[in-house]
Design a protein around this motif. Structure first.
Motif, PDB file in Angstrom:
ATOM      1  N   GLY A  56      -4.314  -5.050  -7.956  1.00 57.88           N
ATOM      2  CA  GLY A  56      -5.404  -5.725  -7.260  1.00 57.88           C
ATOM      3  C   GLY A  56      -5.041  -7.089  -6.727  1.00 57.88           C
ATOM      4  N   ASP A  59      -7.361   6.554  -0.312  1.00 57.46           N
ATOM      5  CA  ASP A  59      -8.475   5.928  -1.029  1.00 57.46           C
ATOM      6  C   ASP A  59      -8.075   5.822  -2.491  1.00 57.46           C
ATOM      7  OD1 ASP A  59     -10.201   5.736   1.190  1.00 57.46           O
ATOM      8  OD2 ASP A  59     -10.864   7.821   0.917  1.00 57.46           O
ATOM      9  N   TRP A  60      -8.017   4.590  -3.013  1.00 60.51           N
ATOM     10  CA  TRP A  60      -7.620   4.397  -4.404  1.00 60.51           C
ATOM     11  C   TRP A  60      -8.796   4.722  -5.313  1.00 60.51           C
ATOM     12  CZ3 TRP A  60      -2.893   4.370  -3.308  1.00 60.51           C
ATOM     13  CH2 TRP A  60      -2.357   3.592  -2.283  1.00 60.51           C
ATOM     14  N   HIS A  61      -8.514   5.304  -6.463  1.00 59.35           N
ATOM     15  CA  HIS A  61      -9.579   5.648  -7.404  1.00 59.35           C
ATOM     16  C   HIS A  61      -9.062   5.547  -8.828  1.00 59.35           C
ATOM     17  CE1 HIS A  61      -7.636   9.653  -7.549  1.00 59.35           C
ATOM     18  NE2 HIS A  61      -7.667   9.627  -6.221  1.00 59.35           N
ATOM     19  N   ASN A  99       0.812  -1.220   0.000  1.00 54.63           N
ATOM     20  CA  ASN A  99       0.000   0.000   0.000  1.00 54.63           C
ATOM     21  C   ASN A  99       0.845   1.269   0.000  1.00 54.63           C
ATOM     22  OD1 ASN A  99      -2.866  -0.830   0.133  1.00 54.63           O
ATOM     23  ND2 ASN A  99      -2.200  -1.903   1.982  1.00 54.63           N
ATOM     24  N   TYR A 132      -7.265   2.258  -9.962  1.00 53.93           N
ATOM     25  CA  TYR A 132      -5.964   1.834  -9.455  1.00 53.93           C
ATOM     26  C   TYR A 132      -6.121   0.946  -8.228  1.00 53.93           C
ATOM     27  CZ  TYR A 132      -1.459   1.887  -7.139  1.00 53.93           C
ATOM     28  OH  TYR A 132      -0.292   1.496  -6.514  1.00 53.93           O
ATOM     29  N   GLN A 133      -5.308  -0.093  -8.159  1.00 50.22           N
ATOM     30  CA  GLN A 133      -5.152  -0.920  -6.966  1.00 50.22           C
ATOM     31  C   GLN A 133      -3.672  -1.292  -6.860  1.00 50.22           C
ATOM     32  OE1 GLN A 133      -7.326  -2.040  -4.535  1.00 50.22           O
ATOM     33  NE2 GLN A 133      -8.857  -0.683  -5.442  1.00 50.22           N
TER      34      GLN A 133
END
Length: 589
Positions: free
Chosen positions: A190, A180-182, A80, A185-186
């Motif tokens: 992911g 907070d991903w937006h 992260n 995007y991960q």
């Protein structure tokens, strides 16, 4: 008088990687990685032969990565707070060691890099690495610190937002939270990454770009934390200011100014880091985002470095032209990026909507500091020339490269793969195409064709790529040896634009000279148009060069061939025929 400095900027973990898979978010096993050992004697000999005096090895200090190195005493990093899988080279985790990905044996990674330094020196090339003073990785550890050296933040009073000798800024009574991903995007695309280390940061620290929220935005530099240099949150300072006239003093006087002064602890930590690398054999540093750190620190840092080795090469990323002279004179920087105006101007010309008139105006505005303004057309932050987002064809940069390399006495820098037209078209994971990824494990396709399974002979290059590399080799080697390029400069562009028929704003001309060499440089930036005209050299220039009313042979220095300079009534005349994207460098014989 020796020629110019020429720097080969290389992303170390990508240079020797021959894996062509390029899976988005791919692991080392899937996509491969380059090693220090890939800079073999053959590779270094070829880099030297390209016309290189210095190599900037990017991504050397140990930074956060998504890979399990716990067997070597290295903690895991939380995905992260790591950009990409291979991690940002500007989120340093341990300043007294190197990236374990780059070593043949991670347990002996520092010895591996020392061997690379020695190999590089053996080939007559100097070594530059990064220091990132504004921020470090959120999970900074410093497990390799020399005896008696404490890590960043170890002795901080974390109950306070600010204290002079704290290394970080804190947000008391808070806990760091990931953004907070937006926009789809991960982290790791992911992938489930629960097995990787989990960061616990309590209290939360300020983020590297200065964001003061315990939950930074996705667009903040969330993987890093800001270093405290004695600047209070309200902007007041806890260190002495340099006297107003200290820009005129040499580094020895700067060193003596700080010698008995009490400075913030972070200043001492970074000075000691730099001296450590000098002791290891490094010849210079590139400073990331230097303008975000007080200029007084740079006076302290750089004068300490120069006292140890006055030949140390110091270059910095500074983008505010109003600060250039402050960082050069008071901060004791050798070189700054010449991005704003010069690089940006060349980019507009290459893209077709800029006029060459802009370039001599920029040079005139920088004439007092031109030697300190490092020139480049590519680096790890900028778009690749051959990417569709820039100009889509590497050959379009040929005239810009000639101008960038010959218009001033400043160093010239190229980015690995630039010389073979690398377009950065891969989709690496973090980030987007047009810039070769600095965050993921990828292969660099055009460059890999030159690497040719580590033969480093260009065996897989196309004829166009081979020709482009030959062009770069000619230009760079000429600049290394040309005495005139360390001498005088004068534009003749506006003189010819006013008086010369068929001279065009897509053409640029200027002269360079020294006692023993006189050069005339003409470049055509147009992709389609040829230009023929009679170039004129002004009367006062002919008088300064002490040339008589006669004819002189002109030798073209890149590809050979001769022309004539005719002098009549003390004015010079040269018949010029410029093909699209052609540049000519004439030397008066």
């Amino acid at each position: 008088m020796k020629g110019k400095i020429v720097i080969y900027h290389v992303f170390t973990r990508l240079f020797g990687n021959t894996n062509t898979t390029n899976k988005p978010w791919g692991t080392i096993e899937e996509n491969g990685v380059g090693k220090f050992a890939d800079f073999s004697d053959k590779a270094l000999a070829e880099i030297k032969d390209l016309g290189i005096s210095h190599i900037w090895y990017t991504g050397v200090p140990h930074h956060a990565v998504i890979r399990d190195y716990t067997d070597f005493g290295i903690s895991n990093d939380d995905a992260n707070v790591v950009k990409g899988r291979a991690g940002s080279p500007y989120a340093v985790k341990d300043y007294y060691n190197v990236n374990p990905d780059l070593a043949t044996d991670p347990a002996k990674r520092l010895e591996d890099f020392k061997a690379l330094i020695d190999r590089t020196h053996k080939h007559g090339i100097r070594v530059i690495i990064d220091i990132v003073p504004n921020h470090v990785a959120r999970n900074y550890e410093g497990i390799s610190n020399p005896e008696g050296v404490s890590g960043f933040g170890v002795h901080d009073d974390t109950s306070l937002e600010y204290k002079k000798d704290n290394n970080f800024y804190y947000i008391p009574n808070s806990v760091f939270q990931v953004p907070d991903w937006h926009d789809g995007y991960q982290p790791l695309g992911g992938e489930n990454h629960k097995a990787i280390g989990t960061l616990e940061e309590k209290p939360a620290k300020w983020t590297g770009n200065g964001a003061r929220s315990p939950k930074p935005d996705m667009n903040d530099w969330y993987e890093t934390v800001r270093i405290n240099y004695g600047v209070r949150p309200d902007g007041e300072i806890d260190f002495d200011l340099l006297p107003y006239d200290f820009g005129e003093r040499d580094y020895k006087e700067h060193f003596n100014f700080w010698k008995h002064k009490e400075v913030p602890n972070s200043w001492i930590k970074f000075r000691d880091i730099a001296l450590f690398w000098l002791d290891l054999g490094v010849d210079g540093f590139r400073y990331d985002m230097a303008e975000m750190v007080p200029v007084e620190f740079w006076s302290f840092m750089n004068s300490s470095i120069k006292m140890k080795n006055e030949d140390t090469f110091l270059m910095a990323e500074v983008y505010n032209p109003d600060l250039y002279r402050t960082f050069i004179h008071k901060g004791k920087m050798d070189y700054l990026y010449d991005k704003v105006d010069f690089y940006d101007g060349l980019k507009h010309i290459m893209k077709g909507y800029g006029w060459s008139d802009h370039i001599p105006v920029v040079q005139n505005g920088l004439k007092d500091i031109e030697h300190h303004m490092l020139h480049f057309l590519e680096n790890h932050d900028e778009q690749r020339i051959a990417s569709p987002e820039f100009v889509g064809k590497a050959e379009i940069a040929k005239p810009a490269m000639v101008v960038s390399a010959t218009i001033s006495t400043s160093p010239t820098m190229i980015y690995f793969g630039q010389e073979v037209g690398e377009p950065a078209a891969e989709n690496p994971g973090f980030g987007s195409p047009s810039r070769t990824s600095i965050f993921d494990y990828v292969g660099v396709p055009n460059h890999q064709r030159w690497v040719n399974d580590k033969k480093f002979d260009g065996g897989q290059l196309s004829s166009e790529e081979r020709g482009l590399r030959d062009f770069y080799k000619r230009v760079l080697n000429f600049t290394l040896k040309s005495e005139a390029l360390m001498g005088n400069y004068r534009e003749i562009h506006f003189y010819n634009k006013e008086l010369t028929q068929n001279y065009n704003h897509r053409v640029l001309s200027y002269v360079r000279w020294s006692k023993n060499q006189k050069l005339i440089v003409i470049a055509n930036f147009d992709v389609q148009e040829s230009f023929s005209f009679e170039l004129k050299l002004p009367v006062d220039l002919i008088e300064e060069w002490e040339l008589k009313n006669e004819e002189f042979v002109l030798k073209e220095m890149l590809y050979g061939g001769n022309n004539q300079l005719k002098i009549s009534n003390k004015e010079g005349f040269i018949d010029i025929h410029l093909a699209p994207l052609e540049s000519l460098i004439f030397e008066i014989q």
